[in-house]
Design a protein around this motif. Structure first.
Motif, mmCIF file in Angstrom:
data_model
loop_
_atom_site.group_PDB
_atom_site.id
_atom_site.type_symbol
_atom_site.label_atom_id
_atom_site.label_comp_id
_atom_site.label_asym_id
_atom_site.label_seq_id
_atom_site.Cartn_x
_atom_site.Cartn_y
_atom_site.Cartn_z
ATOM 1 N N ARG A 1 -20.536 39.253 50.321
ATOM 2 C CA ARG A 1 -21.537 39.565 49.307
ATOM 3 C C ARG A 1 -21.734 41.072 49.235
ATOM 4 N N ALA B 1 -27.289 39.122 45.628
ATOM 5 C CA ALA B 1 -26.036 39.875 45.659
ATOM 6 C C ALA B 1 -25.004 39.168 44.789
ATOM 7 N N ALA C 1 -24.693 43.658 47.545
ATOM 8 C CA ALA C 1 -25.927 43.927 46.824
ATOM 9 C C ALA C 1 -25.851 45.329 46.229
#
Length: 123
Positions: free
Chosen positions: A38, A92, A40
């Motif tokens: 992920r 994210a 963000a």
């Protein structure tokens, strides 16, 4: 070569759940270690979870242990990420990744990547 397509992202309230799926092309899915990453905004991409070819060896980053579950179905060429008790900090873009070479399960080096799916957790 393998192509990866993620699905299942969306908007959810804190405490809620989502299940991400990643469908892989080809007939050799069972020869790939699979991972979920992920990223963000403003942060580096991080490995969230990984699963070995047979599903026996699994890795989770500390921040998701006890909340996320990675699994795979080699007959369906699909890897999943079940996300429970979601927090705003889980927001994210989530990417699926695959690799064929052998290394440690927590390695962040992967050969193939999906396009990503957005997960947004509201407070």
């Amino acid at each position: 070569q393998v192509q990866l397509v993620e699905s299942g992202g969306g908007l959810v309230q804190a405490g809620g759940s989502l299940r991400l799926s990643c469908a892989a092309s080809g007939r050799t899915f069972s020869t790939y270690t699979m991972g979920w990453f992920r990223q963000a905004p403003g942060k580096e991409r991080e490995l969230v979870a990984a699963i070995s070819r047979s599903g026996v060896i699994i890795y989770y980053v500390d921040s998701v242990k006890g909340r996320f579950t990675i699994s795979r179905d080699n007959a369906k060429n699909t890897v999943y990420l079940e996300m429970n008790s979601l927090k705003p900090e889980d927001t994210a873009i989530y990417y699926c990744a695959a690799r064929r070479f052998t290394t440690t399960i927590e390695s962040t080096v992967y050969d193939y990547w999906g396009q990503g799916t957005q997960v947004t957790v509201s407070s």
